[in-house]
Design a protein around this motif. Structure first.
Motif, mmCIF file in Angstrom:
data_model
loop_
_atom_site.group_PDB
_atom_site.id
_atom_site.type_symbol
_atom_site.label_atom_id
_atom_site.label_comp_id
_atom_site.label_asym_id
_atom_site.label_seq_id
_atom_site.Cartn_x
_atom_site.Cartn_y
_atom_site.Cartn_z
ATOM 1 N N THR A 153 0.803 -1.224 0.000
ATOM 2 C CA THR A 153 0.000 0.000 0.000
ATOM 3 C C THR A 153 0.841 1.282 0.000
ATOM 4 N N VAL A 179 0.390 4.247 -3.022
ATOM 5 C CA VAL A 179 -0.065 5.628 -2.832
ATOM 6 C C VAL A 179 1.075 6.609 -3.085
ATOM 7 N N PHE A 181 -9.045 -1.157 0.896
ATOM 8 C CA PHE A 181 -9.540 0.125 0.384
ATOM 9 C C PHE A 181 -8.462 0.828 -0.437
ATOM 10 N N VAL A 182 -7.229 0.848 0.062
ATOM 11 C CA VAL A 182 -6.132 1.520 -0.643
ATOM 12 C C VAL A 182 -5.871 0.864 -1.994
ATOM 13 N N VAL A 190 -8.627 1.684 -4.564
ATOM 14 C CA VAL A 190 -8.553 3.065 -5.059
ATOM 15 C C VAL A 190 -7.370 3.240 -5.997
ATOM 16 N N THR A 191 -6.181 2.801 -5.590
ATOM 17 C CA THR A 191 -4.971 3.059 -6.373
ATOM 18 C C THR A 191 -4.937 2.279 -7.684
ATOM 19 N N LEU A 245 -9.617 12.411 -2.616
ATOM 20 C CA LEU A 245 -9.521 10.957 -2.506
ATOM 21 C C LEU A 245 -8.067 10.525 -2.350
ATOM 22 N N THR A 246 -7.171 11.169 -3.074
ATOM 23 C CA THR A 246 -5.746 10.863 -2.931
ATOM 24 C C THR A 246 -5.266 11.159 -1.512
ATOM 25 N N THR A 271 -6.709 8.564 0.861
ATOM 26 C CA THR A 271 -6.014 7.287 0.690
ATOM 27 C C THR A 271 -4.632 7.328 1.335
ATOM 28 N N THR A 276 -3.289 4.964 4.389
ATOM 29 C CA THR A 276 -2.027 4.234 4.274
ATOM 30 C C THR A 276 -1.128 4.478 5.480
#
Length: 300
Positions: free
Chosen positions: A22, A26, A141-142, A145-146, A176-177, A180, A184
């Motif tokens: 993760t 990110v 979740f991470v 998204v990524t 959102l970034t 995230t 992380t």
């Protein structure tokens, strides 16, 4: 392999692998946005969540997640509207987060400096089953998204104005970034520690960039480095009785140095190959490099 016989090491290794995946996943977007130190700032804010977790007798991981997300949103709002005094507001947010964490954890009946140290620098023996469950959910979740929004996040991180013209919700993707990245940080704090997590988000990406210029290859190499150093640091910490967070970060820096040393001769070899492939009658000035679109850079 005797360390696998211990339940705490099994939990620590699982958490380490998830952190290794993760953090660089990110971090590559933060590096592209030139926000390499964002993870460090969120780590300071997360300390308040850890302290509140002990004070309210709830899960420090989940409480730190909530506070980190709020802090990340505030950081984005300050970046948008802060203008000339934005740096001062960010400084107060970071230092206030750290001070609040120290205060709350010392006011808590079950809090102590030992608890504080384990969250600041990581600790293998204190990764509980509930921590592993929280880390697994947050890591999922991470990853979603990524990977699921990689095209959109790449476009916004590369050029916000172009992304806005194409109709992407730039501010929503920026938020959102940030969220995230906050998640992380809380995923990694039990293994690497809040003060060192930013290194694991940035250095593997920088190391991968020494060998690759495409987004997809950089992403894969950075994650591979992250997983390797987190597992190596965790195992080394067990056998040598050294802090896991510091060990992981030093291994990451070592990987960066090794990749940099490897990139120099590789770059020369590529230059010689390109020169050999160039038609003899064409001067160097006439060689026009091929252009690549954003989709090619993403590699998907």
């Amino acid at each position: 392999m005797d360390f696998l016989n211990y339940a705490f090491m099994q939990r620590a290794l699982l958490a380490a692998v998830l952190v290794g995946i993760t953090a660089p996943a990110v971090g590559i977007y933060l590096v592209m946005r030139r926000q390499a130190l964002m993870g460090d700032g969120i780590g300071h804010v997360a300390m308040t969540g850890v302290g509140l977790g002990f004070l309210l007798n709830t899960s420090p991981v989940w409480m730190a997640t909530g506070v980190s997300v709020l802090g990340a949103i505030l950081m984005e709002l300050i970046r948008w509207y802060g203008k000339t005094r934005g740096d001062i507001a960010l400084a107060m947010l970071f230092y206030g987060g750290m001070a609040g964490g120290v205060m709350f954890i010392n006011l808590a009946p079950t809090g102590s400096n030992a608890n504080l140290t384990s969250y600041l620098f990581g600790s293998l023996s204190t990764v509980s089953q509930s921590d592993v469950t929280a880390i697994c959910l947050l890591a999922a979740f991470v990853v979603v998204v990524t990977l699921g929004l990689r095209r959109q996040l790449f476009a916004v991180s590369q050029d916000e104005e172009f992304a806005r013209v194409t109709g992407l919700p730039v501010r929503a993707l920026n938020l959102l970034t940030a969220v995230t990245a906050a998640v992380t940080v809380t995923v990694a704090m039990r293994v690497v520690g809040l003060l060192l997590v930013s290194a694991l988000m940035v250095v593997p990406v920088a190391a991968a960039q020494q060998l690759s210029r495409s987004f997809a290859a950089t992403f894969v190499i950075a994650v591979a480095i992250g997983v390797s150093v987190t597992i190596g640091g965790t195992v080394t910490s067990y056998y040598q009785n050294v802090p896991p967070g510091a060990t992981i970060v030093l291994l990451t820096i070592g990987a960066f140095i090794a990749f940099t040393a490897l990139a120099t001769p590789l770059g020369r070899r590529r230059a010689r190959a390109a020169a050999a492939a160039r038609p003899a009658g064409d001067p160097v000035e006439c060689v026009i490099p091929a252009t690549r679109g954003a989709a090619d850079e993403v590699g998907v």
